[in-house]
Write a protein that holds these residues in place. Structure first.
Motif, PDB file in Angstrom:
ATOM      1  N   ALA A 200       0.829  -1.214   0.000  1.00  0.00           N
ATOM      2  CA  ALA A 200       0.000   0.000   0.000  1.00  0.00           C
ATOM      3  C   ALA A 200       0.850   1.246   0.000  1.00  0.00           C
ATOM      4  O   ALA A 200       0.581   2.216  -0.716  1.00  0.00           O
ATOM      5  N   ILE A 201       1.912   1.208   0.794  1.00  0.00           N
ATOM      6  CA  ILE A 201       2.768   2.396   0.882  1.00  0.00           C
ATOM      7  C   ILE A 201       3.529   2.606  -0.418  1.00  0.00           C
ATOM      8  O   ILE A 201       3.657   3.729  -0.918  1.00  0.00           O
ATOM      9  N   VAL A 202       4.008   1.499  -0.981  1.00  0.00           N
ATOM     10  CA  VAL A 202       4.720   1.604  -2.262  1.00  0.00           C
ATOM     11  C   VAL A 202       3.793   2.199  -3.316  1.00  0.00           C
ATOM     12  O   VAL A 202       4.176   3.082  -4.078  1.00  0.00           O
ATOM     13  N   ASP A 203       2.530   1.733  -3.316  1.00  0.00           N
ATOM     14  CA  ASP A 203       1.571   2.267  -4.295  1.00  0.00           C
ATOM     15  C   ASP A 203       1.323   3.752  -4.092  1.00  0.00           C
ATOM     16  O   ASP A 203       1.271   4.548  -5.046  1.00  0.00           O
ATOM     17  N   GLN A 204       1.200   4.093  -2.797  1.00  0.00           N
ATOM     18  CA  GLN A 204       0.929   5.511  -2.477  1.00  0.00           C
ATOM     19  C   GLN A 204       2.096   6.389  -2.954  1.00  0.00           C
ATOM     20  O   GLN A 204       1.921   7.423  -3.579  1.00  0.00           O
ATOM     21  N   LEU A 205       3.305   5.900  -2.639  1.00  0.00           N
ATOM     22  CA  LEU A 205       4.500   6.642  -3.038  1.00  0.00           C
ATOM     23  C   LEU A 205       4.614   6.724  -4.555  1.00  0.00           C
ATOM     24  O   LEU A 205       4.952   7.772  -5.126  1.00  0.00           O
ATOM     25  N   SER A 206       4.282   5.604  -5.189  1.00  0.00           N
ATOM     26  CA  SER A 206       4.357   5.535  -6.643  1.00  0.00           C
ATOM     27  C   SER A 206       3.387   6.536  -7.278  1.00  0.00           C
ATOM     28  O   SER A 206       3.725   7.252  -8.221  1.00  0.00           O
ATOM     29  N   ALA A 207       2.148   6.584  -6.691  1.00  0.00           N
ATOM     30  CA  ALA A 207       1.144   7.522  -7.232  1.00  0.00           C
ATOM     31  C   ALA A 207       1.598   8.966  -7.048  1.00  0.00           C
ATOM     32  O   ALA A 207       1.451   9.810  -7.947  1.00  0.00           O
ATOM     33  N   SER A 208       2.179   9.246  -5.873  1.00  0.00           N
ATOM     34  CA  SER A 208       2.663  10.613  -5.623  1.00  0.00           C
ATOM     35  C   SER A 208       3.743  10.992  -6.622  1.00  0.00           C
ATOM     36  O   SER A 208       3.757  12.091  -7.193  1.00  0.00           O
ATOM     37  N   LEU A 209       4.673  10.040  -6.818  1.00  0.00           N
ATOM     38  CA  LEU A 209       5.767  10.329  -7.753  1.00  0.00           C
ATOM     39  C   LEU A 209       5.241  10.525  -9.178  1.00  0.00           C
ATOM     40  O   LEU A 209       5.688  11.402  -9.911  1.00  0.00           O
ATOM     41  N   ARG A 210       4.232   9.715  -9.545  1.00  0.00           N
ATOM     42  CA  ARG A 210       3.641   9.786 -10.896  1.00  0.00           C
ATOM     43  C   ARG A 210       3.050  11.189 -11.102  1.00  0.00           C
ATOM     44  O   ARG A 210       3.271  11.823 -12.135  1.00  0.00           O
ATOM     45  N   SER A 211       2.326  11.622 -10.065  1.00  0.00           N
ATOM     46  CA  SER A 211       1.689  12.940 -10.158  1.00  0.00           C
ATOM     47  C   SER A 211       2.741  14.041 -10.288  1.00  0.00           C
ATOM     48  O   SER A 211       2.600  14.978 -11.068  1.00  0.00           O
ATOM     49  N   LEU A 212       3.806  13.914  -9.537  1.00  0.00           N
ATOM     50  CA  LEU A 212       4.872  14.922  -9.596  1.00  0.00           C
ATOM     51  C   LEU A 212       5.539  14.931 -10.968  1.00  0.00           C
ATOM     52  O   LEU A 212       5.748  15.989 -11.578  1.00  0.00           O
ATOM     53  N   VAL A 213       5.848  13.709 -11.472  1.00  0.00           N
ATOM     54  CA  VAL A 213       6.520  13.579 -12.775  1.00  0.00           C
ATOM     55  C   VAL A 213       5.673  14.199 -13.878  1.00  0.00           C
ATOM     56  O   VAL A 213       6.175  14.875 -14.770  1.00  0.00           O
ATOM     57  N   GLU A 214       4.338  13.981 -13.800  1.00  0.00           N
ATOM     58  CA  GLU A 214       3.458  14.509 -14.846  1.00  0.00           C
ATOM     59  C   GLU A 214       3.453  16.034 -14.873  1.00  0.00           C
ATOM     60  O   GLU A 214       3.292  16.654 -15.916  1.00  0.00           O
ATOM     61  N   GLN A 215       3.636  16.621 -13.699  1.00  0.00           N
ATOM     62  CA  GLN A 215       3.499  18.081 -13.662  1.00  0.00           C
ATOM     63  C   GLN A 215       4.825  18.831 -13.698  1.00  0.00           C
ATOM     64  O   GLN A 215       4.835  20.062 -13.684  1.00  0.00           O
ATOM     65  N   LEU A 216       5.897  18.075 -13.763  1.00  0.00           N
ATOM     66  CA  LEU A 216       7.188  18.778 -13.763  1.00  0.00           C
ATOM     67  C   LEU A 216       7.364  19.568 -15.056  1.00  0.00           C
ATOM     68  O   LEU A 216       7.256  19.017 -16.147  1.00  0.00           O
ATOM     69  N   PRO A 217       7.642  20.867 -14.967  1.00  0.00           N
ATOM     70  CA  PRO A 217       7.801  21.681 -16.182  1.00  0.00           C
ATOM     71  C   PRO A 217       9.228  21.601 -16.709  1.00  0.00           C
ATOM     72  O   PRO A 217       9.981  22.562 -16.631  1.00  0.00           O
ATOM     73  N   LEU A 218       9.600  20.455 -17.255  1.00  0.00           N
ATOM     74  CA  LEU A 218      10.982  20.318 -17.734  1.00  0.00           C
ATOM     75  C   LEU A 218      11.053  20.613 -19.226  1.00  0.00           C
ATOM     76  O   LEU A 218      10.058  20.473 -19.940  1.00  0.00           O
ATOM     77  N   PRO A 219      12.232  21.016 -19.730  1.00  0.00           N
ATOM     78  CA  PRO A 219      12.364  21.332 -21.147  1.00  0.00           C
ATOM     79  C   PRO A 219      12.057  20.125 -22.034  1.00  0.00           C
ATOM     80  O   PRO A 219      12.185  18.977 -21.590  1.00  0.00           O
ATOM     81  N   GLY A 220      11.710  20.419 -23.301  1.00  0.00           N
ATOM     82  CA  GLY A 220      11.323  19.373 -24.251  1.00  0.00           C
ATOM     83  C   GLY A 220      12.350  18.260 -24.374  1.00  0.00           C
ATOM     84  O   GLY A 220      11.999  17.078 -24.528  1.00  0.00           O
ATOM     85  N   ALA A 221      13.631  18.642 -24.296  1.00  0.00           N
ATOM     86  CA  ALA A 221      14.687  17.649 -24.486  1.00  0.00           C
ATOM     87  C   ALA A 221      14.625  16.553 -23.420  1.00  0.00           C
ATOM     88  O   ALA A 221      15.159  15.461 -23.608  1.00  0.00           O
ATOM     89  N   MET A 222      13.980  16.836 -22.300  1.00  0.00           N
ATOM     90  CA  MET A 222      13.938  15.861 -21.196  1.00  0.00           C
ATOM     91  C   MET A 222      12.639  15.071 -21.171  1.00  0.00           C
ATOM     92  O   MET A 222      12.432  14.246 -20.275  1.00  0.00           O
ATOM     93  N   HIS A 223      11.750  15.342 -22.113  1.00  0.00           N
ATOM     94  CA  HIS A 223      10.454  14.668 -22.090  1.00  0.00           C
ATOM     95  C   HIS A 223      10.576  13.160 -22.286  1.00  0.00           C
ATOM     96  O   HIS A 223       9.818  12.381 -21.707  1.00  0.00           O
ATOM     97  N   ALA A 224      11.545  12.754 -23.111  1.00  0.00           N
ATOM     98  CA  ALA A 224      11.721  11.320 -23.356  1.00  0.00           C
ATOM     99  C   ALA A 224      12.061  10.618 -22.037  1.00  0.00           C
ATOM    100  O   ALA A 224      11.481   9.574 -21.699  1.00  0.00           O
ATOM    101  N   GLU A 225      12.990  11.199 -21.279  1.00  0.00           N
ATOM    102  CA  GLU A 225      13.392  10.594 -20.001  1.00  0.00           C
ATOM    103  C   GLU A 225      12.213  10.562 -19.027  1.00  0.00           C
ATOM    104  O   GLU A 225      12.016   9.601 -18.298  1.00  0.00           O
ATOM    105  N   LEU A 226      11.434  11.663 -19.057  1.00  0.00           N
ATOM    106  CA  LEU A 226      10.273  11.734 -18.168  1.00  0.00           C
ATOM    107  C   LEU A 226       9.279  10.626 -18.486  1.00  0.00           C
ATOM    108  O   LEU A 226       8.740   9.964 -17.594  1.00  0.00           O
ATOM    109  N   SER A 227       9.013  10.423 -19.824  1.00  0.00           N
ATOM    110  CA  SER A 227       8.011   9.384 -20.145  1.00  0.00           C
ATOM    111  C   SER A 227       8.546   7.991 -19.805  1.00  0.00           C
ATOM    112  O   SER A 227       7.762   7.106 -19.435  1.00  0.00           O
ATOM    113  N   GLN A 228       9.873   7.814 -19.861  1.00  0.00           N
ATOM    114  CA  GLN A 228      10.449   6.529 -19.435  1.00  0.00           C
ATOM    115  C   GLN A 228      10.153   6.297 -17.943  1.00  0.00           C
ATOM    116  O   GLN A 228       9.752   5.205 -17.528  1.00  0.00           O
TER     117      GLN A 228
END
Ligand SMILES: Nc1nc2c(ncn2[C@@H]2O[C@H](COP(=O)(O)OP(=O)(O)OP(=O)(O)O)[C@@H](O)[C@H]2O)c(=O)[nH]1
Length: 540
Positions: A200-228
């Motif tokens: 449960a905790i791993v899932d919670q942490l995973s969901a939090s990280l997913r949400s953060l990753v989706e909203q990170l305003p990183l430059p286009g060049a880093m989008h590939a790494e983000l989607s990985q």
């Protein structure tokens, strides 16, 4: 010795040469600035795709010979707008990430935690609410959040004291928390061990990280790494994978918002300000056309030397820090040279101003003298054309006016009548009452006659007791009618000498100008004597 005209001509040519030299110098400096701008343009590429396109265009424009300044100006404005847009997007992104971090803090606060941890989380939340953090503060905030989350999760799922083995959270904490594992009662050996993971905790942490990753305003060049990273989280990352993802996110943020770029942006900003400063000084220098050649040559030499140094160091391609330091020191030297130049120019201008002031004073004095002289000449001219006794135009004035009227008559053939008026029996008045009385008679009669004539008519004292009258636009009949009224009016004037009423009259002869009649005949031999001959009679 040079004449005044030659001196002015010489001064003009000197000024022309100075201006041409200044223009050449300015063109050279503009080229240098264009080269500098070209390099700066190349350096900031890659920040934003729209900005990249405009910079490429600017790049191409600057490579053209004889850059069109209007196009350049438009393009520079577009670049400015893009940069402003970029700033606005960054601002929005900052808000979004701060919002996400706040919601992560809130999620964690929802868990059962000791008061001290809650207080730390609330403090972090408050600082996030203050929105003072810029993009460069993300890594710090993320690390702090990570540390607090680690502490919180430790409270939620403490390891069994007997086993003294650390699960993934312990390892996670050991990587992100600032405190040592021992602080929480575990040894390094414990941390190396593995245990079944609380899903449960791993899932919670995973969901939090997913949400953060989706909203990170990183430059286009880093989008590939983000989607990985997103894919790894979607695939159901285990604790190890989560730690790696978390580390990767922190690394990405760090590299995207690296201090180097921040510093380089600041450096570019200050470079831009300095270039603007130089441009303004150069503009002022161009406006001052009277600047001395020596000062200009000195400034050109110094600027060229420093700019050459600047180009050499930029071409050498050193790292950003040494490049910045070289550019800064060269720009400082250029600004020093400009300061010295401006100081010399100010001193020179001050002395030129003093000379100019003196010159202006003399000039105004001369203007004043000339004005006075002009007035005097006008007064003299008027006096030369005026009869002293009566104030009427004199014979010279009459001749000038007669000339004009004759020319007009020649052109238009409009009627023109000339009359001669003679005061009757003036000799008798002189003899009887004295010359002063005779003068008075002449004055009063001339005043009266002048007041009775029309606006277009002209009267002059021809000499002695004779007056000549020009009556343009009046034929013989009209003129005779007008002058008969004059005769009658003069005869009514109330002259009194020795308490005696004296009637004084005038005789008028007139003729109209027509083809074939000479002016001389007209003006000297009145053809038609007045119908009622004047008489002088004393009446009791
Ligand atoms: N007081 C005075 N007398 C003047 C002036 N100019 C001319 N006279 C006098 O005017 C007189 C003109 O004399 P005349 O030519 O015989 O003319 P008149 O006495 O007016 O007689 P008629 O014109 O024939 O009626 C002379 O005595 C001049 O001295 C002047 O400026 N002031």
């Amino acid at each position: 010795m040079l004449s005044e005209t030659e001196r002015w001509r010489q001064k003009y040519f000197d000024q022309l040469a100075t201006t041409e030299q200044e223009e050449t110098s300015l063109r050279n400096r503009m080229r240098t600035l264009e080269r500098l701008l070209f390099r700066v343009t190349a350096a900031v590429q890659g920040v934003d795709s729209e900005l990249d396109c405009e910079l490429l265009e600017l790049h191409a424009l600057l490579q053209q010979e004889g850059t069109d300044l209007v196009v350049l100006d438009t393009l520079v404005k577009q670049v400015e707008q893009s940069v402003q847009g970029l700033d606005r997007r960054r601002q929005r992104d900052t808000e979004t990430v701060l919002g996400t971090l706040c919601s992560l803090v809130d999620q964690l606060l929802g868990c059962e935690l000791p008061e001290s941890h809650k207080a730390a989380l609330v403090d972090l939340g408050n600082r996030l609410q203050q929105r003072v953090a810029g993009l460069q503060r993300y890594p710090v905030l993320l690390a702090e959040y990570g540390r607090l989350q680690a502490q919180a999760l430790q409270q939620i799922a403490p390891p069994p004291p007997t086993a003294r083995k650390a699960g993934f959270l312990d390892r996670f904490f050991s990587r992100v928390a600032l405190d040592s594992p021992e602080h929480y009662g575990y040894t390094a050996g414990d941390l190396a061990a593995t245990d079944p993971e609380p899903t449960a905790i791993v899932d919670q942490l995973s969901a939090s990280l997913r949400s953060l990753v989706e909203q990170l305003p990183l430059p286009g060049a880093m989008h590939a790494e983000l989607s990985q990273l997103k894919s790894r989280l979607d695939a159901g990352a285990d604790s190890e994978a989560l730690l790696d993802v978390f580390d990767a996110v922190v690394d990405l943020v760090l590299s995207a918002l690296g201090r180097g770029q921040q510093e380089f942006e600041l450096f570019l900003q200050s470079l831009d300000e300095r270039l603007n400063g130089i441009q303004q000084v150069l503009d002022r220098s161009q406006a001052n056309h009277s600047s001395s050649r020596n000062n200009n040559a000195e400034l050109q030499h110094a600027v060229r030397r420093h700019v050459t140094n600047l180009q050499a160091s930029m071409q050498a391609g050193p790292d950003v820090e040494s490049l910045m330091s070289t550019v800064n020191s060269n720009l400082d030297s250029i600004l020093d040279s400009l300061d010295r130049f401006m100081q010399k120019e100010a001193e020179r201008e001050q002395s030129a101003d003093a000379q100019l002031g003196e010159l202006q004073q003399r000039l105004s004095q001369m203007e004043e003298d000339s004005r006075e002289l002009q007035q005097q000449v006008i007064r003299e001219q008027q006096r030369a054309l005026t009869d002293a006794l009566t104030g009427l135009p004199n014979r010279v004035a009459y001749e000038q006016r007669a000339q004009l009227e004759l020319q007009r008559w020649d052109r238009n053939r409009c009627p023109l009548t000339v009359a001669v008026l003679d005061i009757d029996k003036l000799k008798a008045i002189n003899d009887e009452y004295g010359h002063l009385a005779g003068d008075k008679v002449i004055q009063l009669i001339s005043k009266e006659v002048a007041s009775l004539l029309g606006e277009a008519d002209f009267i002059a004292r021809y000499g002695g007791e004779e007056f000549v009258i020009l009556l343009p636009e009046k034929d013989l009949a009209a003129a005779a009618q007008a002058l008969e009224k004059v005769q009658e009016q003069v005869a009514r004037l109330p002259f009194h000498f020795r308490n005696q009423r004296v009637r004084i009259t005038v005789s008028i002869g007139l003729c109209e100008m027509y083809q074939g009649r000479s002016w001389w005949m007209c003006s000297t031999k009145p053809i038609r004597p007045c119908t009622r001959p004047s008489t002088m009679a004393a009446t009791g």
